[in-house]
Enzyme design. Structure first.
Site, PDB file in Angstrom:
ATOM      1  CE  LYS A   1      -4.142   1.911   0.330  1.00 12.24           C
ATOM      2  NZ  LYS A   1      -3.801   2.690  -0.895  1.00 12.24           N
TER       3      LYS A   1
ATOM      4  CE  LYS B   1       3.731   7.183   5.769  1.00 10.42           C
ATOM      5  NZ  LYS B   1       3.479   8.049   4.600  1.00 10.42           N
TER       6      LYS B   1
ATOM      7  CE  LYS C   1       4.746   7.491  -1.917  1.00  7.25           C
ATOM      8  NZ  LYS C   1       4.259   8.010  -0.636  1.00  7.25           N
TER       9      LYS C   1
ATOM     10  CB  THR D   1      -2.330  13.328   4.459  1.00  9.77           C
ATOM     11  OG1 THR D   1      -2.686  12.202   3.646  1.00  9.77           O
ATOM     12  CG2 THR D   1      -0.880  13.203   4.865  1.00  9.77           C
TER      13      THR D   1
ATOM     14  CG  ASN E   1      -3.851  16.111  -0.278  1.00 11.82           C
ATOM     15  OD1 ASN E   1      -3.565  15.694   0.833  1.00 11.82           O
ATOM     16  ND2 ASN E   1      -4.959  15.767  -0.899  1.00 11.82           N
TER      17      ASN E   1
ATOM     18  CB  SER F   1      -5.808   4.812   1.774  1.00  7.92           C
ATOM     19  OG  SER F   1      -5.571   5.890   0.909  1.00  7.92           O
TER      20      SER F   1
HETATM   21  N1  LIG Z   1      -1.187  13.056  -0.440  1.00  4.91           N
HETATM   22  C1  LIG Z   1      -1.115  12.259   0.600  1.00  4.91           C
HETATM   23  O1  LIG Z   1      -2.124  11.660   1.021  1.00  4.91           O
HETATM   24  C2  LIG Z   1       0.170  12.056   1.328  1.00  4.91           C
HETATM   25  C3  LIG Z   1       1.295  12.817   1.050  1.00  4.91           C
HETATM   26  N2  LIG Z   1       2.409  12.686   1.831  1.00  4.91           N
HETATM   27  C4  LIG Z   1       3.599  13.466   1.578  1.00  4.91           C
HETATM   28  O2  LIG Z   1       3.335  14.847   1.771  1.00  4.91           O
HETATM   29  C5  LIG Z   1       4.166  15.628   0.919  1.00  4.91           C
HETATM   30  C6  LIG Z   1       3.308  16.548   0.073  1.00  4.91           C
HETATM   31  O3  LIG Z   1       2.401  15.748  -0.675  1.00  4.91           O
HETATM   32  P1  LIG Z   1       1.040  16.325  -1.262  1.00  4.91           P
HETATM   33  O4  LIG Z   1       0.569  17.466  -0.442  1.00  4.91           O
HETATM   34  O5  LIG Z   1       0.166  15.185  -1.508  1.00  4.91           O
HETATM   35  O6  LIG Z   1       1.544  16.843  -2.666  1.00  4.91           O
HETATM   36  P2  LIG Z   1       0.956  18.017  -3.561  1.00  4.91           P
HETATM   37  O7  LIG Z   1       1.414  17.732  -4.922  1.00  4.91           O
HETATM   38  O8  LIG Z   1      -0.487  18.217  -3.316  1.00  4.91           O
HETATM   39  O9  LIG Z   1       1.723  19.298  -2.974  1.00  4.91           O
HETATM   40  C7  LIG Z   1       3.111  19.396  -2.960  1.00  4.91           C
HETATM   41  C8  LIG Z   1       3.463  20.771  -2.439  1.00  4.91           C
HETATM   42  O10 LIG Z   1       4.884  20.880  -2.314  1.00  4.91           O
HETATM   43  C9  LIG Z   1       5.287  22.096  -2.917  1.00  4.91           C
HETATM   44  N3  LIG Z   1       6.665  22.031  -3.383  1.00  4.91           N
HETATM   45  C10 LIG Z   1       7.156  21.295  -4.412  1.00  4.91           C
HETATM   46  N4  LIG Z   1       8.468  21.550  -4.558  1.00  4.91           N
HETATM   47  C11 LIG Z   1       8.790  22.449  -3.609  1.00  4.91           C
HETATM   48  C12 LIG Z   1       9.980  23.091  -3.255  1.00  4.91           C
HETATM   49  N5  LIG Z   1      11.128  22.862  -3.902  1.00  4.91           N
HETATM   50  N6  LIG Z   1       9.964  23.975  -2.212  1.00  4.91           N
HETATM   51  C13 LIG Z   1       8.826  24.221  -1.542  1.00  4.91           C
HETATM   52  N7  LIG Z   1       7.657  23.630  -1.838  1.00  4.91           N
HETATM   53  C14 LIG Z   1       7.647  22.755  -2.860  1.00  4.91           C
HETATM   54  C15 LIG Z   1       4.313  22.298  -4.051  1.00  4.91           C
HETATM   55  O11 LIG Z   1       4.302  23.629  -4.495  1.00  4.91           O
HETATM   56  C16 LIG Z   1       3.015  21.891  -3.376  1.00  4.91           C
HETATM   57  O12 LIG Z   1       2.506  22.956  -2.586  1.00  4.91           O
HETATM   58  C17 LIG Z   1       5.006  14.613   0.116  1.00  4.91           C
HETATM   59  O13 LIG Z   1       6.207  14.371   0.807  1.00  4.91           O
HETATM   60  C18 LIG Z   1       4.141  13.347   0.162  1.00  4.91           C
HETATM   61  O14 LIG Z   1       4.869  12.174  -0.034  1.00  4.91           O
HETATM   62  C19 LIG Z   1       2.438  11.842   2.913  1.00  4.91           C
HETATM   63  C20 LIG Z   1       1.352  11.078   3.212  1.00  4.91           C
HETATM   64  C21 LIG Z   1       0.176  11.047   2.380  1.00  4.91           C
HETATM   65  O1  LIG Z   2      -3.075   6.467   0.905  1.00  2.00           O
HETATM   66  C1  LIG Z   2      -2.183   5.671   0.640  1.00  2.00           C
HETATM   67  O2  LIG Z   2      -2.361   4.512   0.355  1.00  2.00           O
HETATM   68  C2  LIG Z   2      -0.727   6.079   0.673  1.00  2.00           C
HETATM   69  C3  LIG Z   2      -0.445   7.524   0.886  1.00  2.00           C
HETATM   70  C4  LIG Z   2       1.026   7.725   0.768  1.00  2.00           C
HETATM   71  O3  LIG Z   2       1.591   7.568  -0.292  1.00  2.00           O
HETATM   72  C5  LIG Z   2       1.809   8.075   1.941  1.00  2.00           C
HETATM   73  O4  LIG Z   2       1.333   7.935   3.071  1.00  2.00           O
HETATM   74  O5  LIG Z   2       2.972   8.500   1.783  1.00  2.00           O
END
Ligand SMILES: NC(=O)C1=CN([C@@H]2O[C@H](COP(=O)(O)OP(=O)(O)OC[C@H]3O[C@@H](n4cnc5c(N)ncnc54)[C@H](O)[C@@H]3O)[C@@H](O)[C@H]2O)C=CC1
Ligand SMILES: O=C(O)CCC(=O)C(=O)O
Length: 424
Positions: free
Chosen positions: A78, A102, A114, A198, A229, A357
């Site tokens: 997952k 996690k 992943k 998240t 997000n 999820s």
């Molecule tokens: N979407 C999810 O459910 C989950 C996401 N994560 C982690 O959270 C983090 C963010 O993911 P999401 O919010 O889903 O992605 P997203 O794509 O929605 O947002 C990413 C954010 O990071 C910013 N960003 C990208 N490059 C950057 C830089 N060089 N400097 C500053 N900001 C920058 C973008 O502008 C954007 O605001 C990642 O590490 C991801 O693996 C962890 C658990 C679950």
């Molecule tokens: O919702 C999921 O299955 C995984 C989300 C994820 O990629 C993460 O927690 O880093």
């Protein structure tokens, strides 16, 4: 004697190198299970796929895609799928390993996996993204499935991409399989609450950690890196709890307001323009200055390796909530610990997304859907319970929350490994 892997060359600060160092730190606390520890230092399966697509202008392009299943001892793989130009096999390996840790930390019946594609999605039309996603799904179709490995959104992927993945997998297998991915649109078997889950988990673990260190959220100053997000949902919930979001940084720039942003204006601005840059209700700040901001809570919610040793020496916060995966390199982790700054590590802090999820997957199997309140209450309970257990282990061994989370999770994973046995 286990031979090192030949296909990655980790450094102390690269994602896989960071992960390996985190695993090494738990060995002293694993007792008889420590003889199995090398299991955690290599992925069970790593698939690299070629994605040939016809672009809108008629040219043929090839992209590199990955799906890594790090450990499947506790159940199906997952973990999310990332679209980013810097994605590498090594990064996806680390992200899949952090998923194993996690998922075990919140006791979900999953292993860790992943995926990713090395593309810049901003350079592709929606039609190109659909073709790339569908071809990628077909290529990794040999190892994913509702009982095998269940992808979800991560950086630059969303409910629409999950819908295409679900549809492609279903067409290839001949039956609608909603449970093959999570984070889908609501009317295609998605779950209420997943989009913000998240960020909600970051808030819940932050709220609990703040209570334990006597930090009042009312008026607390929060700095958030990454306003996608995860970062935006966490900011919204901290704002609702009375905290002030004083700084935000994303790929469009860094903004600051000592009195806190008006989130009712910032949120629509980000939605309309794609980033925090250009927001009228704030001052522009240099990107590097972000790490010097006066605040009580720092939330890295962008990419790996952001908190370096140099930045860790400058952080003013009392608490770091790791919304991102792998935002802190090991040398920085040690500096934060020496400075008495509490780090709530990614492998518990951002586990809210995969927890919902899991709820989505369960709802898909039973074709019975829960209310958003039910989802949020169950999520809160799981996150609070998991953090409580981790805190007890940290207190017992006088170790950081990160090493405590790895201890709890590695025990669970390796115990399952031992009970399953070695031979086919
Ligand atoms: N979407 C999810 O459910 C989950 C996401 N994560 C982690 O959270 C983090 C963010 O993911 P999401 O919010 O889903 O992605 P997203 O794509 O929605 O947002 C990413 C954010 O990071 C910013 N960003 C990208 N490059 C950057 C830089 N060089 N400097 C500053 N900001 C920058 C973008 O502008 C954007 O605001 C990642 O590490 C991801 O693996 C962890 C658990 C679950
Ligand atoms: O919702 C999921 O299955 C995984 C989300 C994820 O990629 C993460 O927690 O880093």
């Amino acid at each position: 004697m286990t031979e090192p892997l030949s296909f990655v060359h980790p450094t102390p600060e690269s994602p896989w190198g960071t992960y390996l160092m985190q695993v090494d730190r738990v060995a002293p606390y694993l007792g008889h299970l420590s003889r199995w520890i090398d299991t955690l230092k290599r992925p069970k399966r790593a698939l690299i796929v070629d994605i040939p697509v016809e672009l809108d202008d008629g040219t043929i392009a090839h992209y590199e895609g990955y799906r890594v299943q790090h450990n499947l001892s506790r159940g199906p793989g997952k973990g999310g799928v990332r679209y980013h130009p810097d994605v590498t096999l090594e990064e996806v390996m680390a992200l899949s390993a952090w998923m194993s840790i996690k998922n075990a930390a919140v006791n979900l019946p999953y292993g860790g996996a992943k995926g990713g594609i090395r593309i810049d999605p901003k350079k592709h039309s929606i039609k190109e993204l659909e073709r790339i996603t569908r071809r990628y799904t077909s290529e990794i179709g040999i190892i994913i499935g509702p009982q095998q490995d269940i992808p979800a959104p991560d950086v630059n992927t969303n409910a629409q991409i999950m819908a295409w993945m679900m549809d492609t997998y279903s067409m290839n297998t001949g039956a609608t399989a909603t449970g093959v991915v999570t984070g889908k649109p609501i009317h295609l078997g998605g779950s209420l609450g997943r989009v913000k889950a998240t960020g909600r988990g970051v808030f819940v673990t932050g709220r609990e950690a703040a209570r334990r260190i006597n930090l009042d959220l009312q008026g607390a100053r929060v700095a958030v890196q990454g306003f996608g997000n995860v970062g935006s949902a966490a900011a919204e919930l901290f704002g609702q709890a009375g905290a002030k979001i004083v700084a935000a940084q994303d790929h469009t720039g860094t903004i600051y307001n000592a009195n806190g942003f008006d989130l009712s204006e910032l949120m629509p601005h980000v939605k309309a323009t794609g980033g925090v840059g250009g927001f009228k209700g704030a001052e522009v700040m240099g990107n590097e200055e972000f790490w010097d901001v006066d605040c009580e809570i720092l939330i890295p919610a962008a990419l790996e390796g952001q908190i370096t040793a140099d930045r860790a020496r400058r952080v003013k916060a009392k608490m770091v909530l790791e919304g991102a995966n792998g935002p802190t390199v090991p040398s920085a982790d040690d500096i934060l610990a020496d400075r008495g700054i509490l780090v709530v590590p990614d492998v518990i802090c951002n586990a809210g997304g995969v927890t919902v999820s899991y709820f989505e997957w369960v709802q898909d199997f039973s074709s019975f859907f829960w209310t958003e309140d039910e989802i949020n209450v169950r999520l809160d309970k799981i996150m609070v319970g998991a953090l409580k257990r981790i805190w007890e282990v940290a207190d017992q061994h006088h170790i950081t929350l990160r090493t405590a989370t790895f201890t709890v999770s590695c025990e669970r994973i390796l115990q399952a490994r031992v009970e399953r046995g070695l031979y086919p």
